[in-house]
Design an enzyme around this catalytic site. Structure first.
Site, PDB file in Angstrom:
ATOM      1  N   ASP A 235      -2.010  -4.750 -35.415  1.00 25.84           N
ATOM      2  CA  ASP A 235      -3.723  -3.737 -35.685  1.00 25.84           C
ATOM      3  C   ASP A 235      -2.500  -2.663 -36.702  1.00 25.84           C
ATOM      4  OD1 ASP A 235      -4.994  -1.862 -32.984  1.00 25.84           O
ATOM      5  OD2 ASP A 235      -4.884  -2.262 -35.220  1.00 25.84           O
ATOM      6  N   TRP A 236      -3.312  -1.828 -37.400  1.00 26.33           N
ATOM      7  CA  TRP A 236      -2.856  -0.924 -38.083  1.00 26.33           C
ATOM      8  C   TRP A 236      -2.047   0.224 -37.446  1.00 26.33           C
ATOM      9  CZ3 TRP A 236      -5.508  -4.850 -39.422  1.00 26.33           C
ATOM     10  CH2 TRP A 236      -5.951  -4.944 -40.375  1.00 26.33           C
TER      11      TRP A 236
END
Ligand code: GLC
Length: 743
Positions: A235-236
């Site tokens: 995930d970012w």
């Protein structure tokens, strides 16, 4: 070097790259792209989101702030799930994949598929259900649809990411059974059934270990056990220790955090096996091979808009109806509520799509209805009370044959990034509702919300309740068609609507404290909790009304093998309108040595039937459907005993059932040094010894205190070596070794 995690599975290529180049490839090049190396691997574009493309041609943020290329906004997962229609969800996936191809996106960052552990979850709008089977079935359909266009889907967020509160640090403390049976089960279904080419690791920790750095999750379970052969992307901003993440099985850190020199140094210091990089890079190349070098594809926005409308039509869920719906086309209708004019059709955050258009329910009603449709906003979207607006609405109501009141939650009430703290609708809306109830015109409520709201306190005195969830850009027309009867509603709940927040199984443990969320309800999530405890609810999992009725008949169950059964059920449309029914199959273990939910959904079928039409639906019940996760033995186990197969229209509306028996699948496992007397008695090598020992106990002692027997049976046999019962430590070690255990 030997204790380094060995690269698993993939064929390790002899890559013609230097170490710096290799290290640069396990991180992205920018917010939305991986790194390319000429003549080796092209750069790939990754883009949100789960219910429509959020393609940012310039700049880039993953917060949903910056704009993006207009694209068709489909119903978010909360709406898609309400359709219970995998074929329809696959069509949506195909359209998203088509738009991705047309806009040169190789990886779509969706579907979001975490379990709705609490109705307060801020991203519940972006997830499918409280149940892993519904989630897995529909997410797999989305993956198939997207990938049919040679674009990668990215099921997310792996795993146990069920809250927004403290999401980048919180540790989900979850038991192994709940992990397997609830929080991993849908991902396992998707990996095994739909073969995603990518998968996104979550922000949070699982039992203290970051999901994005967990070898147990990303390699041992995901790849070794399930056979995932795609690329794992973080995930970012989820990665804290990139070296340990790569070693654990994370192939691509997004966005890049400048850790390439650390990766290089780790290899040079012998802390990271260079072959681990090779494997990650080979997965990146496989992904590129699957998604690049394809002919250009044109967008077909009208086709996509049509699919979005179909999805919205099937998502609308009729919770209550005293006959006020469908509206007659000649009724004078007063529409109240800003949501009717300014539709809330999607959730906030990274998934936000700039739609190609939006259709308001008010406009659609005016277009489709043959009579006067007047409007009063009644309240403002963000809950700042406005007495004049309320007064205007109440006054107008006295001239209407029927009032349709649109209520709901705004983006400020629920979104990615935070969880709700109440299930209640905004107070100004509830005040207006109470005043409108006093007006003579019958009242229809239409809800626009990404997660469940409390409605038990106000539903009395209301003629009908339509749960509109969030329906995407075409939702206004779908709502109007259902209100007027041009579409027969067929949505069903994929999450229970409780009477009160306090009734929810996770209530005392959500969202946790001091960085830890204890999943104390274990496997008893959603209806598994409510139904097992017998808690009354406002509307049960699987519930939804139609403008027609359906009858269930002639259930037949036939054994087709060891622990497999063919189940047939006849369903017919007993009413006078075409309609769709969602036939649900639950399995209920009748006796169990472990605490199990009173029943669990194992399959479902949505059937569309004309008036009087009958359909014979076939299900297959498999060994896995009877199984629970045996954490001690680390396997799926069927206990011997009876199992009830239930067919119903909701988890609380079981129409027919039949019992089957299973001999179970007992596997004789090695004894352990801490195996108890009870476990010895059940083991082929221990049974005789226990029998002889019991024979040596004088009857007056054995019968004098039956509770003593219970205590002794739960005692590790090795502890009995000092009791003078003929059991020695040497004997125990010998038997354990003979059974294959570690002595
Ligand atoms: C966000 C979300 C994730 C999204 C990613 C890129 O923080 O958690 O679902 O795909 O970042 O926007």
């Amino acid at each position: 070097m030997s204790d380094l995690p060995q690269p698993a599975h993939d064929h390790v290529l002899d890559l013609d790259l230097d170490l710096d180049q290799k290290a640069s490839l396990v991180a992205g090049a920018s917010t939305w792209s991986s790194r390319g190396i000429e003549d080796f691997v092209p750069a790939l574009t990754l883009s949100d989101g789960p219910h429509g493309l959020r393609r940012q041609m310039t700049g880039g943020d993953n917060l949903g702030i910056g704009s993006s290329v207009p694209a068709v906004c489909f119903p978010p997962a909360v709406g898609l799930a309400a359709t219970w229609n995998p074929d329809l969800v696959e069509r949506v996936g195909r359209e998203i994949g088509r738009e991705a191809r047309a806009l040169d996106v190789q990886v779509v960052l969706g579907p979001g598929m975490n379990i709705k552990r609490s109705p307060l979850g801020g991203r519940n709008f972006e997830y499918f259900s409280e149940d892993p089977h519904v989630t897995g079935s529909l997410a797999a359909a989305m993956v198939r649809g997207i990938q049919s266009m040679h674009v990668a889907a990215t099921p997310k967020h792996f795993a146990v990411n069920n809250q927004e509160n403290d999401r980048m640090r919180v540790s989900a403390t979850v038991g192994d059974r709940a992990l397997r049976e609830i929080y991993l089960a849908a991902f396992e279904h998707v990996v095994r059934e739909a073969g995603p080419w990518a998968l996104m690791s979550a922000y949070n920790r699982v039992n203290g270990e970051f999901a994005s750095e967990s070898r147990r999750l990303l390699t041992e379970i995901l790849r070794d056990e399930w056979g995932f052969d795609g690329l794992v992307v973080s995930d970012w901003g989820a990665v804290y220790d990139h070296v340990s993440a790569v070693a654990a099985g994370l192939d691509l850190e997004m966005p890049p955090s400048g850790n390439t020199p650390r990766i290089v140094q780790a290899v040079l210091d012998g802390d990271l096996d260079e072959r681990v990089l090779d494997v990650a890079i080979s997965r990146l190349r496989t992904l590129a091979a699957r998604t690049t070098g394809l002919p250009a594809m044109e967008r077909d926005i009208p086709a996509a808009e049509s699919v979005a409308l179909d999805a919205a039509r099937e998502a609308v869920t009729l919770l209550e109806n005293d006959g006020v719906l469908p509206l007659a086309h000649d009724q004078r209708v007063l529409v109240v509520g800003e949501f009717a004019r300014t539709p809330r059709f999607q959730g906030g955050g990274s998934s936000r799509v700039v739609p190609t258009r939006t259709v308001s329910a008010l406009d659609a009603l005016r277009e489709l209805s043959g009579s006067t449709v007047s409007f009063a906003p009644g309240f403002t979207l963000h809950g700042d009370s406005d007495a004049a607006l309320a007064e205007e609405a109440v006054t107008a109501a006295s001239d209407a044959d029927v009032v349709v009141l649109f209520l709901g939650l705004s983006d400020r009430a629920e979104s990615e990034g935070f969880d709700r703290t109440t299930l209640a609708l905004p107070s100004d809306q509830l005040e207006l509702l109470a005043r409108l109830k006093s007006v003579s015109a019958p009242l229809v409520i239409v809800l626009s919300n990404g997660s469940t709201v409390e409605l038990s306190s106000w539903r009395d005195g209301v003629g009908a309740i339509v749960e509109g969830w969030l329906l995407g850009q075409e939702g206004g027309r779908a709502i109007a068609e259902v209100l007027l009867g041009d579409t027969n509603p067929s949505g069903r709940l994929t999450e229970t609507i409780p009477h009160r927040l306090e009734d929810t199984p996770s209530h005392l443990n959500f969202p946790g404290l001091d960085g830890e969320a204890i999943y104390g309800e274990d496997v008893f999530v959603g209806y598994r909790g409510y139904d097992t405890r017998g808690t009354e609810v406002a509307y049960p999992f699987g519930h939804g009304l139609s403008y027609t009725t359906f009858a269930y008949e002639s259930m037949e169950v036939t054994a087709t093998g060891e622990n497999t059964w063919d189940v047939r059920i006849g369903v017919h449309n007993a009413g006078d309108r075409v309609g769709s029914e969602v036939v649900q199959l639950y399995v209920a273990a009748q006796a169990s040595g472990v605490a199990r939910p009173s029943h669990e959904l194992r399959d479902f079928r949505k059937v569309r039937l004309s008036p009087g039409e009958r359909s014979n639906i076939a299900f297959e019940v498999t060994a896995r459907d009877l199984s629970h996760w045996n954490a001690r033995e680390q396997r799926w186990q069927i206990e011997p005993g009876d199992y009830r197969i239930e067919i119903g229209a909701s988890s609380r509306d079981i129409r027919v059932s039949a019992d089957v028996h299973s001999a179970g699948d007992r596997v004789v496992l090695p004894l352990r040094l801490d195996s108890t007397l009870e476990e010895w008695a059940a083991h082929p090598l221990g049974a005789d010894i226990v029998a002889r020992m019991r024979a040596g106990i004088p009857a007056e002692i054995a019968d004098s205190a039956p509770e003593l027997a219970a205590m002794v049976l739960s005692t590790p046999v090795i502890k009995l070596a000092t009791w003078g019962l003929g059991i020695t430590e040497e004997l125990v070690r010998g038997v354990v070794a003979q059974s294959g255990g570690d002595a």
